[in-house]
Design an enzyme around this catalytic site. Structure first.
Site, short mmCIF file in Angstrom:
data_model
loop_
_atom_site.label_atom_id
_atom_site.label_comp_id
_atom_site.label_asym_id
_atom_site.label_seq_id
_atom_site.Cartn_x
_atom_site.Cartn_y
_atom_site.Cartn_z
N HIS A 299 -97.97 62.96 -10.37
CA HIS A 299 -96.81 62.71 -11.25
C HIS A 299 -96.32 64.06 -11.76
CE1 HIS A 299 -94.20 61.57 -14.43
NE2 HIS A 299 -95.07 61.73 -15.40
N HIS B 157 -92.76 66.48 -13.38
CA HIS B 157 -91.47 66.50 -14.08
C HIS B 157 -90.55 67.46 -13.34
CE1 HIS B 157 -93.45 65.22 -18.18
NE2 HIS B 157 -93.69 64.38 -17.19
N TYR C 146 -87.78 63.54 7.45
CA TYR C 146 -89.01 63.70 6.70
C TYR C 146 -89.00 62.97 5.36
CZ TYR C 146 -91.37 66.54 10.07
OH TYR C 146 -92.02 66.95 11.21
#
Length: 224
Positions: free
Chosen positions: A94, A96, A121
């Site tokens: 995860h 940002h 891709y």
């Protein structure tokens, strides 16, 4: 070196790589790995991915209780829900990352397929990426939103927050997260320029050739 020690080093190595390339600033972002006994290794709360200490990485048992290391990231419900719904997932990243976050704020985004099939891709590594509405970071309600996707997506974008990507290995999850960020960057560069996308037939060729599993209804969506 034991298997767990090797995995701890792997989390630190990939975390440092992501941080040094500006993909997750400050103490943002988190990484988790599922262990053979059902427990996890996960980056601690308020820890920069660029400066992780292998010995201080949080070790959780199969019920999500802290066994050793520092207090884990507050995004545990998010990771737990994705592992629960994606049985094959062994790692979750995860971030940002700037361009993916930017795309999550655009009004035209299709929540069933955030990004169009710009490159082979992005289809191969991410399939379709779902958009999850905004929730406060660490809000357990985000877990229900992830479960509501019924495991169809390995790649999810949290609105005004960032991408969450599951993989069958940490390397796979990292590569898919990087591909998502680069595709988001391409989308922003090409937005409103009427770029040529992959056609539905070209996407289907990739699906057939590489044995991909895409969510239902994913195809050639209009991203005006």
């Amino acid at each position: 070196m034991s298997d767990e020690a090797r995995l701890r080093e792997e989390i630190c190595r990939y975390g440092r790589s992501l941080f040094e390339r500006g993909l997750t600033p400050g103490s943002s972002g988190n990484i988790s790995l599922r262990l053979p006994d059902g427990g996890w290794l996960v980056s601690p709360t308020n820890a920069s991915l660029g400066f992780l200490d292998p010995a201080r990485i949080s070790r959780l048992d199969a019920d999500g209780r802290l066994v050793s290391g520092d207090k884990p990231t507050k995004e545990i419900p998010l990771h737990a829900a994705l592992y629960e719904s994606r049985g094959e997932a062994r790692a979750i990243v995860h971030l940002h990352s700037t361009h993916a976050v930017a795309v999550s704020m655009l009004p035209e985004i299709d929540p069933r397929a955030v990004l169009p099939p710009l490159t082979a891709y992005c289809v191969m590594r991410n399939g379709a990426t779902a958009l999850v509405p905004y929730y406060r970071p660490g809000d357990p309600a985000v877990a229900d939103a992830i479960r509501g996707l019924s495991g169809r997506y390995s790649s999810v974008l949290l609105a005004n927050h960032g991408p969450v990507v599951a993989g069958e290995s940490l390397e796979g999850a990292v590569f898919a997260t990087e591909e998502l960020e680069e595709t988001a960057k391409l989308y922003l560069l090409l937005r409103n320029l009427n770029p040529r996308m992959l056609s539905p037939a070209q996407v289907q060729d990739l699906v057939s050739h590489f044995g991909l599993r895409l969510p239902e209804d994913h195809g050639h969506h209009d991203h005006g």
